[in-house]
Motif scaffolding. Sequence first.
Motif, short mmCIF file in Angstrom:
data_model
loop_
_atom_site.label_atom_id
_atom_site.label_comp_id
_atom_site.label_asym_id
_atom_site.label_seq_id
_atom_site.Cartn_x
_atom_site.Cartn_y
_atom_site.Cartn_z
N GLY A 1 20.67 9.63 7.85
CA GLY A 1 22.05 9.98 8.20
C GLY A 1 22.41 9.94 9.58
N SER A 2 21.63 9.44 10.63
CA SER A 2 21.69 9.73 12.02
C SER A 2 22.92 8.64 12.48
N GLY A 3 22.57 7.48 11.76
CA GLY A 3 23.95 6.76 12.46
C GLY A 3 25.32 7.02 12.06
N LEU A 4 25.72 7.51 10.83
CA LEU A 4 26.74 7.98 10.67
C LEU A 4 27.21 9.15 11.44
N LEU A 5 26.21 10.25 11.61
CA LEU A 5 26.36 11.23 12.23
C LEU A 5 26.77 11.01 13.70
N SER A 6 26.07 9.93 14.10
CA SER A 6 26.23 9.51 15.65
C SER A 6 27.87 9.06 15.81
N LEU A 7 28.28 8.17 14.90
CA LEU A 7 29.48 7.74 14.97
C LEU A 7 30.54 9.04 14.71
N SER A 8 30.35 10.14 13.78
CA SER A 8 31.09 11.17 13.65
C SER A 8 31.22 12.07 15.00
N ASP A 9 29.98 12.34 15.65
CA ASP A 9 30.07 12.97 16.76
C ASP A 9 30.61 12.35 18.02
N LEU A 10 30.67 11.22 18.12
CA LEU A 10 31.64 10.17 19.11
C LEU A 10 33.00 10.48 18.86
N TYR A 11 33.33 10.59 17.70
CA TYR A 11 34.77 10.65 17.18
C TYR A 11 35.45 12.03 17.77
N TYR A 12 34.46 13.11 17.62
CA TYR A 12 34.72 14.42 17.79
C TYR A 12 34.44 14.72 19.18
N GLU A 13 33.76 13.95 19.96
CA GLU A 13 33.48 14.05 21.28
C GLU A 13 32.47 15.54 21.54
N ARG A 14 31.51 15.09 20.60
CA ARG A 14 30.34 16.23 20.57
C ARG A 14 29.44 15.55 21.32
N ASP A 15 28.72 16.29 22.40
CA ASP A 15 27.62 15.89 22.88
C ASP A 15 25.92 16.37 22.53
N ALA A 16 25.15 15.48 22.88
CA ALA A 16 23.92 15.96 22.28
C ALA A 16 23.44 17.45 22.18
N SER A 17 23.97 18.15 23.13
CA SER A 17 23.85 19.61 23.37
C SER A 17 24.42 20.45 22.32
N GLY A 18 25.42 19.80 21.60
CA GLY A 18 26.22 20.56 20.75
C GLY A 18 27.64 21.20 21.30
N HIS A 19 27.88 20.59 22.45
CA HIS A 19 29.13 20.83 23.20
C HIS A 19 30.04 20.03 22.87
N TYR A 20 31.29 20.53 22.56
CA TYR A 20 32.49 19.54 22.12
C TYR A 20 33.60 19.70 23.27
N SER A 21 34.31 18.58 23.63
CA SER A 21 35.39 18.71 24.34
C SER A 21 36.49 19.38 23.74
N ASN A 22 37.63 19.67 24.52
CA ASN A 22 38.50 20.43 23.71
C ASN A 22 39.69 19.60 23.08
N LEU A 23 39.17 18.05 22.80
CA LEU A 23 39.96 17.18 22.24
C LEU A 23 40.59 17.71 20.90
#
Length: 536
Positions: free
Chosen positions: A378-400
């Motif tokens: 599931g890494s590909g779909l998870l990557s797309l979702s994280d990009l959407y939420y602006e979540r980085d590899a360290s688990g930090h989200y922007s305030n979007l």
Amino acid sequence: MYTRPSPRSRRTRGPRPRTTARFTATLLTATALLVSACSSGASTTTAGGTVEAALAALPHSTPSALASYYDQRLRWRDCGVPGFQCATMKAPLDYANPDAGTIRLAVARKKATGKSRPIGSLLVNPGGPGGSAIGYLQDYAGLGYPAEVRARYDMVAMDPRGVARSEPVQCLNGRQMDTYTETDLTPDDQRERNAVVTAQQTFAESCGTHSARLLRHVSTVEAARDMDILRAVLGDRRLNYVGASYGTLLGATYAGLFPGRVGRMVLDGAMDPSLDSRTLNQDQTAGFETAFAAFAKDCVRHTDCPLGGKGTTPAQVGDHLRAFFRQLDAHPIPAGEPEGRKLGEALATNGVIASMYDEGSWGRLREALTSAMKEHDGSGLLSLSDLYYERDASGHYSNLMMANAAVNCLDLPPAFNGPEQVEKALPAFGKASPVFGPGLAWASLNCAYWPVRATGEPRRIEARGAAPIVVVGTVRDPATPYRWARSLAGQLSSARLLTYDGDGHTAYGRGSSCIDAAIDAYLLRGTPPAAGKRCS
């Protein structure tokens, strides 16, 4: 506004580097017209049967209580990004009580590159609500807009109040956001329904705890008034502006409040400010179904499409995808993460929705679906979702997402006041989109528990007396359906509708030379496109 399998707040967002349009949250954003600033007489009946008034313009003269804000001087400094300067602008936290405190707003610019006198400043906003305009300027607009436009304008961006660098709204931390984004938005029983309600309540309470000062003052009307202060301190008589997605609502609201100060204004991927939250959400749900049908037709033409084995019509492809989502609901799959995250139905659906914004991402989506469905990766779909939420590899989200909810929930009364109303609306959302409808209906519950009551309501925006405004609509836009562009163009007294017969969210700078030429001509020479102009 910004739209995911379970986006949790209406939102829309415009393009990033040339082709990737990014969004977040459930459904799209709505109008935020403060009653105190926007009373008007002219009312009408919309298609949905609701009666709303037109947004009234503010007085032309600047109130004396705001004079110090309009007269301030910006102190420009190096941003740390070559070619860009940054400054901080002050605005009243509460326009109804300007002496009650200030809010500090981040501004950035890239000076015009040409040798001749600039036309003026060109303010850009990529949408959201919650998208960083400064990030957009530095990552794309300041370097990627046509050279002729950058030569004639100082390119300018301001993060709206509550967003990114402008006193951001804060709610959940990264770990809590992970839990929130994984919430199952297609509940199968009472326990799962209660979990959806708890997730929305927890998010809202956290925002109220961490951002109590801001939550009453992040509306679209207030952000539009901030834009007029910026126009003045930049020394521009009129505001030149390009807004995408939610940025069209921000620009249209400015035009309604200050019609005589409108310069060259482009509203790309337009929203309809006359609609209530539920209608906006249901319309956008249908928009994602339209985009998915286009993706499905394209997918089955490729040998690597994992959705075409049990039929090739969009409905059959959709049934296949829904069956896969049900499998993930029962049995999430590994996502190749060292931290042990798994791909469940919510994140997978969000990854698919994220890919609907730009047809250029359909190939990546096919690959991600193939890995998930055939290899249990599931890494590909998870990557797309994280990009959407602006979540980085360290688990930090922007305030979007946090800013997104704060603006949306202040702009309009909630789509639903409780889970019982969602359940009654499920058939309508399911009809709008068999694939995404149920999840988007439950996601629309997000404002029901908001700690601050909405100050806005649906309003038509006419902006009588404004210079020509170019409204751009894409026929198969997933997030801002084409009908919204037609509606906004019909409301604005000076609008010219420019149509892109294509896929994806927004049109300018996304590959159509016809669209780009029409908008560039307008920005550079002030010549709006011919009435009814259509591009492909």
